[in-house]
Design a protein around this motif. Structure first.
Motif, PDB file in Angstrom:
ATOM      1  N   ILE A  14      42.527  33.644  51.060  1.00 17.71           N
ATOM      2  CA  ILE A  14      41.748  33.114  49.998  1.00 17.71           C
ATOM      3  C   ILE A  14      41.344  31.614  50.284  1.00 17.71           C
ATOM      4  O   ILE A  14      42.319  30.865  50.553  1.00 17.71           O
ATOM      5  CB  ILE A  14      42.259  33.196  48.452  1.00 17.71           C
ATOM      6  N   LEU A  15      40.079  31.409  50.588  1.00 16.08           N
ATOM      7  CA  LEU A  15      39.507  30.220  50.622  1.00 16.08           C
ATOM      8  C   LEU A  15      39.569  29.112  49.613  1.00 16.08           C
ATOM      9  O   LEU A  15      38.740  29.519  48.796  1.00 16.08           O
ATOM     10  CB  LEU A  15      38.122  30.182  51.516  1.00 16.08           C
ATOM     11  N   GLY A  16      40.005  28.291  49.483  1.00 20.31           N
ATOM     12  CA  GLY A  16      40.149  27.308  48.508  1.00 20.31           C
ATOM     13  C   GLY A  16      38.780  26.416  48.191  1.00 20.31           C
ATOM     14  O   GLY A  16      38.539  25.722  47.397  1.00 20.31           O
ATOM     15  N   GLY A  17      38.184  26.375  49.389  1.00 20.53           N
ATOM     16  CA  GLY A  17      36.857  25.488  49.444  1.00 20.53           C
ATOM     17  C   GLY A  17      37.146  23.956  49.624  1.00 20.53           C
ATOM     18  O   GLY A  17      38.267  23.671  49.838  1.00 20.53           O
ATOM     19  N   GLY A  18      35.949  23.277  49.521  1.00 24.59           N
ATOM     20  CA  GLY A  18      36.082  21.860  49.883  1.00 24.59           C
ATOM     21  C   GLY A  18      36.401  21.123  48.672  1.00 24.59           C
ATOM     22  O   GLY A  18      37.137  21.291  47.644  1.00 24.59           O
ATOM     23  N   LEU A 128      38.370  36.077  51.266  1.00 23.06           N
ATOM     24  CA  LEU A 128      37.946  36.015  50.207  1.00 23.06           C
ATOM     25  C   LEU A 128      37.635  34.653  49.877  1.00 23.06           C
ATOM     26  O   LEU A 128      38.292  33.660  50.341  1.00 23.06           O
ATOM     27  CB  LEU A 128      38.786  36.685  49.094  1.00 23.06           C
ATOM     28  N   SER A 129      36.647  34.430  48.888  1.00 26.65           N
ATOM     29  CA  SER A 129      36.026  32.959  48.458  1.00 26.65           C
ATOM     30  C   SER A 129      37.018  32.871  47.235  1.00 26.65           C
ATOM     31  O   SER A 129      37.264  33.807  46.372  1.00 26.65           O
ATOM     32  CB  SER A 129      34.625  33.062  48.274  1.00 26.65           C
ATOM     33  N   GLY A 130      37.342  31.601  46.807  1.00 22.79           N
ATOM     34  CA  GLY A 130      38.279  31.195  45.716  1.00 22.79           C
ATOM     35  C   GLY A 130      37.208  31.005  44.491  1.00 22.79           C
ATOM     36  O   GLY A 130      37.906  30.499  43.389  1.00 22.79           O
ATOM     37  N   ASP A 131      35.734  31.147  44.590  1.00 25.22           N
ATOM     38  CA  ASP A 131      35.285  30.401  43.428  1.00 25.22           C
ATOM     39  C   ASP A 131      34.091  31.723  43.020  1.00 25.22           C
ATOM     40  O   ASP A 131      32.885  31.416  42.780  1.00 25.22           O
ATOM     41  CB  ASP A 131      34.496  29.062  43.619  1.00 25.22           C
ATOM     42  N   GLN A 132      34.432  32.966  42.893  1.00 26.28           N
ATOM     43  CA  GLN A 132      33.501  34.055  42.592  1.00 26.28           C
ATOM     44  C   GLN A 132      34.328  34.725  41.663  1.00 26.28           C
ATOM     45  O   GLN A 132      35.289  35.053  41.562  1.00 26.28           O
ATOM     46  CB  GLN A 132      33.116  34.808  43.969  1.00 26.28           C
ATOM     47  N   LEU A 133      33.454  35.386  40.704  1.00 27.10           N
ATOM     48  CA  LEU A 133      33.531  36.504  39.567  1.00 27.10           C
ATOM     49  C   LEU A 133      33.272  37.671  39.854  1.00 27.10           C
ATOM     50  O   LEU A 133      31.971  37.897  39.981  1.00 27.10           O
ATOM     51  CB  LEU A 133      33.085  35.713  38.275  1.00 27.10           C
ATOM     52  N   TYR A 134      34.109  38.802  40.140  1.00 25.50           N
ATOM     53  CA  TYR A 134      33.762  39.891  40.444  1.00 25.50           C
ATOM     54  C   TYR A 134      35.234  40.852  40.304  1.00 25.50           C
ATOM     55  O   TYR A 134      36.243  40.240  40.286  1.00 25.50           O
ATOM     56  CB  TYR A 134      33.225  40.109  41.698  1.00 25.50           C
ATOM     57  N   ARG A 135      35.042  42.119  40.240  1.00 30.41           N
ATOM     58  CA  ARG A 135      36.159  43.151  40.439  1.00 30.41           C
ATOM     59  C   ARG A 135      35.738  44.023  41.449  1.00 30.41           C
ATOM     60  O   ARG A 135      34.749  44.579  41.519  1.00 30.41           O
ATOM     61  CB  ARG A 135      36.266  44.337  39.095  1.00 30.41           C
ATOM     62  N   MET A 136      36.460  44.118  42.327  1.00 26.87           N
ATOM     63  CA  MET A 136      36.245  44.949  43.646  1.00 26.87           C
ATOM     64  C   MET A 136      37.653  45.590  44.042  1.00 26.87           C
ATOM     65  O   MET A 136      38.653  45.014  44.036  1.00 26.87           O
ATOM     66  CB  MET A 136      35.686  43.986  44.669  1.00 26.87           C
ATOM     67  N   ASP A 137      37.520  46.952  44.232  1.00 27.33           N
ATOM     68  CA  ASP A 137      38.466  47.482  44.971  1.00 27.33           C
ATOM     69  C   ASP A 137      38.574  47.319  46.313  1.00 27.33           C
ATOM     70  O   ASP A 137      37.889  47.910  47.028  1.00 27.33           O
ATOM     71  CB  ASP A 137      38.376  49.032  44.572  1.00 27.33           C
TER      72      ASP A 137
END
Length: 429
Positions: A14-18, A128-137
């Motif tokens: 999971i990428l925490g971003g800058g 994965l990105s650390g700043d997105q809102l979603y539910r994914m299997d």
């Protein structure tokens, strides 16, 4: 996660971003994934929960800026039992004999972290990105990757022509293989040939004819090592476009709700949407919970209030107030005759004791929370803020330029009260 049946071993990164400048001032003293969301959660809880609910429980979180609060949250929240092979660990930027600088982009952060991943002998990586809102299997995503025999799979979502200018856009063939990529095409550019093929579109909504990258990837382990054997810094701008020319890169079309919450406006709107009767992102999914820190707080006490479409977290005390379309965070104190409309209140890290209240009186300082007879609209109130009595915020009709204005920040008409800010009695913003 080790799958004996398929002989696969997946690591999640999971990428925490800058620095999180687009979410400033919420990121002034904390990493972007550690920003509060939905009253009681942190943004990072979303991708972490997607991983755990999908059975991928070996997770590394890559970060470097303001990481203390993130470390504390992960340590207090994600502890697997000793008989499990699962873990959530933070990989912070570090100096080694091979490199001495900060992470310089998404791809660079993964490249510099591979030294810690290789001993796990993974066959695949989910990034994965650390700043997105979603539910994914993510299990379905992974199975589609295996079935396609792709070396890289990119999760994509359908967008309209207007939205396409904000994303990296993919062109696919009949087998969902990605053949071309363009980064944020101008609104005047002819994209007719980039439309989703009819056989791939299925039940996707009308008007959403283009595929945007979600910044979520699956790599075969050997492929990841290969595509990072260079100086490329970013997945979206460099690694994926280059890989399309040489590797088999497949598109996984995701048809659920997905939102990038990396700006103040998108963060605010995503929070407020949670108050809808049937929100697009719903925390009330029993089979797919969103995990977070268990704090053992008392239930909220509501002393006579009128509340419409409002979420309240644990440990709040709300007295004779009117709340409409609000998200109220942990330990929030709201006093008599106060009206809040469209307010995201992140709450407090602790309760004030008798000694604190005496200090407040001596310093003529408001108590933590919101005082009496206040009127606040379209505002984000960060943690531990002190708002006095008779305060008016964002109700005067005055427009502020985007940027810093001392005790508050303005972005797209949204007022942000800083963490720990003191707003004196009678203030009008």
């Amino acid at each position: 996660m080790l799958d004996e049946k398929n002989k696969t071993h997946v690591l999640s990164l999971i990428l925490g971003g800058g620095k999180g400048t687009r979410l400033y001032p919420l990121t002034q003293a904390r990493a972007k994934p550690a920003v509060s969301f939905g009253g009681k959660f942190r943004i990072v809880d979303i991708p972490l929960s997607n991983c755990i609910n999908s059975g991928f429980k070996q997770i590394y979180l890559l970060t470097q800026f303001n990481s203390t609060s993130l470390h504390l949250h992960i340590t207090n929240s994600y502890n697997f039992d000793r008989f499990s092979s699962g873990f959530v660990e933070i990989l912070a930027a570090e100096q080694t004999l091979d490199h001495s600088g900060w992470y310089e982009g998404t791809a660079d952060s993964v490249r510099k972290s591979l030294i810690h991943c290789r001993p796990q002998n993974p066959t695949h990586y989910i990034i994965l990105s650390g700043d997105q809102l979603y539910r994914m299997d993510l299990r379905s995503f992974f199975e589609a990757h295996l079935k396609s025999n792709a070396e890289i799979s990119v999760a994509t979502t359908a967008v309209s022509r207007e939205e396409a200018s904000r994303f990296g856009i993919m062109k696919i063939d009949e087998s969902n293989r990605i053949t071309s990529f363009i980064e944020k095409p101008s609104i005047n550019m002819d994209l007719h040939d980039w439309k989703i093929p009819q056989q791939a579109k299925g039940a996707l909504p009308e008007g959403k004819d283009f595929l945007a990258s979600m910044g979520i990837y699956i790599f075969n382990a050997e492929t990841l090592e290969n595509v990072l054997d260079n100086d490329c810094k970013d997945f979206g701008k460099e690694v994926i476009p280059n890989a399309i020319k040489e590797k088999k890169v497949s598109s996984y079309i995701f048809d659920g709700y997905w939102e990038d919450i990396g700006t103040i406006k998108s963060f605010y709107e995503a929070n407020i949407k949670l108050t809808q009767i049937n929100p697009e992102f719903n925390f009330y999914e029993e089979d797919e919970p969103i995990y977070t820190h268990m704090r053992n707080l008392p239930p909220s006490k509501i002393n006579s209030a009128v509340m419409h479409s409002t979420l309240t977290s644990e440990g709040c005390v709300i007295t004779q107030c009117n709340l409409e379309r609000c998200v109220i965070g942990l330990r929030s104190i709201i006093e008599n005759q106060t009206t809040l409309k469209g307010v995201v209140m992140n709450g407090a890290d602790y309760y004030e004791n008798a000694s604190d209240l005496m200090t407040n009186a001596k310093l003529n300082r408001p108590k933590m929370g919101i005082g009496k007879n206040c009127q606040i609209e379209r505002t984000i109130i960060d943690k531990n803020a002190r708002i006095g009595n008779n305060v008016r915020i964002n109700v005067s009709g005055r427009k502020y330029e985007n940027g810093d204005h001392g005790i508050f920040y303005s972005a797209d008409g949204i007022i942000v009260i800083r963490k720990g800010a003191i707003v004196p009695d009678g203030t009008i913003i």
